[in-house]
Scaffold this active site. Structure first.
Site, PDB file in Angstrom:
ATOM      1  N   GLU A  48      -7.175  19.579  -3.084  1.00  0.00           N
ATOM      2  CA  GLU A  48      -5.912  20.305  -4.557  1.00  0.00           C
ATOM      3  C   GLU A  48      -5.224  20.955  -4.111  1.00  0.00           C
ATOM      4  O   GLU A  48      -4.831  21.557  -3.158  1.00  0.00           O
ATOM      5  CB  GLU A  48      -7.388  20.398  -6.191  1.00  0.00           C
ATOM      6  CG  GLU A  48      -7.788  19.630  -6.384  1.00  0.00           C
ATOM      7  CD  GLU A  48      -9.537  19.486  -6.212  1.00  0.00           C
ATOM      8  OE1 GLU A  48      -9.570  19.071  -4.691  1.00  0.00           O
ATOM      9  OE2 GLU A  48     -10.149  19.267  -7.015  1.00  0.00           O
ATOM     10  N   THR A  91       4.971   1.755  -7.789  1.00  0.00           N
ATOM     11  CA  THR A  91       3.315   1.498  -6.900  1.00  0.00           C
ATOM     12  C   THR A  91       4.310   1.409  -5.550  1.00  0.00           C
ATOM     13  O   THR A  91       4.915   1.070  -5.135  1.00  0.00           O
ATOM     14  CB  THR A  91       3.206   0.548  -7.477  1.00  0.00           C
ATOM     15  OG1 THR A  91       4.323  -1.144  -7.275  1.00  0.00           O
ATOM     16  CG2 THR A  91       2.619   0.635  -8.858  1.00  0.00           C
ATOM     17  N   LYS A 151       3.228  -3.695  -4.638  1.00  0.00           N
ATOM     18  CA  LYS A 151       3.886  -4.875  -4.738  1.00  0.00           C
ATOM     19  C   LYS A 151       4.494  -5.309  -3.621  1.00  0.00           C
ATOM     20  O   LYS A 151       3.972  -5.310  -2.188  1.00  0.00           O
ATOM     21  CB  LYS A 151       4.504  -4.766  -5.485  1.00  0.00           C
ATOM     22  CG  LYS A 151       3.771  -4.363  -6.842  1.00  0.00           C
ATOM     23  CD  LYS A 151       4.010  -4.730  -8.362  1.00  0.00           C
ATOM     24  CE  LYS A 151       2.533  -3.963  -9.435  1.00  0.00           C
ATOM     25  NZ  LYS A 151       2.574  -2.196 -10.252  1.00  0.00           N
ATOM     26  N   ARG A 180      -2.645  -0.025  -3.006  1.00  0.00           N
ATOM     27  CA  ARG A 180      -2.391   0.385  -4.482  1.00  0.00           C
ATOM     28  C   ARG A 180      -2.619   2.059  -4.570  1.00  0.00           C
ATOM     29  O   ARG A 180      -3.812   2.260  -4.691  1.00  0.00           O
ATOM     30  CB  ARG A 180      -4.211  -0.049  -4.286  1.00  0.00           C
ATOM     31  CG  ARG A 180      -4.205  -0.413  -6.668  1.00  0.00           C
ATOM     32  CD  ARG A 180      -3.532  -0.761  -6.967  1.00  0.00           C
ATOM     33  NE  ARG A 180      -3.467  -2.152  -6.438  1.00  0.00           N
ATOM     34  CZ  ARG A 180      -4.327  -3.571  -6.924  1.00  0.00           C
ATOM     35  NH1 ARG A 180      -4.698  -3.054  -8.375  1.00  0.00           N
ATOM     36  NH2 ARG A 180      -4.490  -4.710  -6.436  1.00  0.00           N
TER      37      ARG A 180
HETATM   38  N1  DSN Z   1      -0.091  -4.834 -13.655  1.00  0.00           N
HETATM   39  C1  DSN Z   1       1.082  -5.063 -12.502  1.00  0.00           C
HETATM   40  C2  DSN Z   1       1.968  -6.329 -12.681  1.00  0.00           C
HETATM   41  O1  DSN Z   1       1.346  -7.776 -13.072  1.00  0.00           O
HETATM   42  O2  DSN Z   1       3.040  -6.300 -12.834  1.00  0.00           O
HETATM   43  C3  DSN Z   1       1.716  -3.621 -13.814  1.00  0.00           C
HETATM   44  O3  DSN Z   1       1.589  -3.090 -13.645  1.00  0.00           O
END
Ligand code: DSN
Length: 416
Positions: A56, A226, A229, A235
């Site tokens: 923390e 995020t 992706k 993640r």
């Molecule tokens: N779940 C993500 C997506 O599939 O675009 C967005 O948070």
């Protein structure tokens, strides 16, 4: 390859599920645009002893001892993210995209303030103001969408809504928008109404760092993304902001919303940022877009309707209304054919979000496997064959055999 030997020794039930999922990932084509395959190094960090630690606070100011190495890990991740994106300040602790977006609002707004974002059913995200989400319950939401005639955001309309409602926060970014965002125009509108400009680039951050999509940095006040992706990391998520917002954002993340950061994930983020700095990542991002365009072109040739008529990024939104198949049934049929997609609302959908009219496709994961335009054209034709007879299990199984055979030539990182 991950063989889960230790798991097998303690939990045979779970082991079977994991082996099943490994087979599914290897023998099918992942077309959900928000998913990807991480590298073996990212996987190793995620499954490492760093998960044992609590920390923390922030580097140099922690509430627990034993931070000699964790501080260095977090500083490394911060420094690399700053360099990769050209950010003034970065917080690498958010657990994932939704907590990151909530932290921005919690840190910079008062309850009841007006925020403006893209409607979920037109391509936005839950945290951009959906009524049932924290964002919609805590703030007064005004929304923009896309034009009915061309499926694109109309910046004049966005400006009119902003001038009328004078939001405190203007959010750009989407989960189902196949075109480029004009981040500069969003910032100009935010400035005009005295709002903070926030860009959520979760879907496109890999394209942004590769220069394949215009970047909202450095002019946008706050940028969230995020990391799993198109960026192809673990993640998780990060928040980037101008120095003037740094203290409020950091306090909102900890102690405002979160406890101890997930240090194993922070390490994995540091690795992903390093990987994304390599020249080959630029080639990867360019190929993602080339693949999405090839997929879109072939789908159009097969008679599909695409929202906005095509794509400029990594995703394709297919409106199945005229095919006489609903999104849910298409998703199920394609699953049986080894093609993983998600049902999705299309703009001005007359159906419910649980049973929408479209499907959403994307190329980041297939591109990681090394698939290129010819494979994407095959995928489009398989989709056409499957969706034209969604209840014909024998036909779907035959397609899956072909998919499996093609996949054998494109190993999955970390799986083989
Ligand atoms: N779940 C993500 C997506 O599939 O675009 C967005 O948070």
């Amino acid at each position: 390859m991950q063989d889960f030997v230790a798991i097998k020794g303690v939990d045979i039930e779970l082991y079977d599920f994991m082996i099943g999922e490994r087979k599914r990932q290897r023998e099918g084509i992942e077309l959900i645009p928000s998913e990807n395959y991480v590298s073996s190094a990212v996987l190793e960090a995620m499954g490492s002893i760093l998960t044992n630690k609590y920390s923390e606070g922030y580097p140099g100011k922690r509430y627990y001892g034993g931070q000699e190495y964790i501080d260095r890990v977090e500083n490394l991740a911060r420094q690399r993210a700053k360099e990769l994106f050209g950010a003034e300040h970065v917080n690498v602790q958010p657990y994932s995209g939704s907590p990151a977006n909530i932290a921005v609002m919690f840190g910079l707004l008062s309850y009841g303030d007006t925020i403006m974002g893209m409607r979920l059913d037109q391509g936005g995200h839950l945290t951009h103001g959906l009524g049932v989400n924290f964002s919609g319950k805590s703030y007064n939401v005004v929304s923009y969408g896309v034009r009915r005639d061309n499926g694109r955001i109309d910046m004049d309309e966005v400006r009119q809504i902003a001038l009328q409602h004078r939001p405190k926060l203007v959010i750009s970014g989407a989960t189902a928008y196949p075109r480029l965002f004009d981040f500069e125009a969003f910032k100009t509108i935010a400035d005009e109404v005295g709002a903070i400009a926030m860009a959520d680039i979760s879907h496109i951050s890999g394209l942004v760092v590769a220069g394949v999509h215009p970047s909202p940095l450095p002019f946008t006040d706050v940028v969230t993304t995020t990391t799993h992706k198109t960026l192809r990391g673990p993640r998780s998520a990060i928040i980037m902001c101008k120095e003037q917002y740094a203290k409020d954002i950091d306090r909102a993340v900890f102690p405002g919303l979160q406890g101890g950061p997930h240090d194993h994930t922070t390490a994995a983020k540091a690795i992903a940022f390093k990987e994304a700095m390599k020249p080959e990542f630029k080639d990867y991002a360019r190929q993602i877009v080339a693949n999405a365009k090839a997929l879109a072109d072939e789908l159009l040739a097969c008679g599909f309707d695409l929202v906005s008529g095509g794509t400029d990024n990594h995703l394709v939104l297919v409106d199945l209304t005229h095919k006489g198949v609903i999104g849910k049934d298409a998703e199920t049929a394609l699953d049986k054919a080894g093609l993983t997609v998600n049902k999705n609302s299309v703009p001005y959908d007359t159906r419910s979000p649980f049973s929408p009219s479209g499907i959403r496709l994307g190329t980041p994961a297939a591109t990681t496997r090394g698939m290129k335009e010819p494979e994407m054209r095959r995928v489009a034709r398989w989709i056409e064959r499957a969706i034209s007879h969604p209840s014909d299990d024998a036909r779907l199984a035959a397609i899956h055999d072909e998919v499996r055979e093609m996949c054998a030539g494109f190993p999955v990182p970390g799986i083989g």
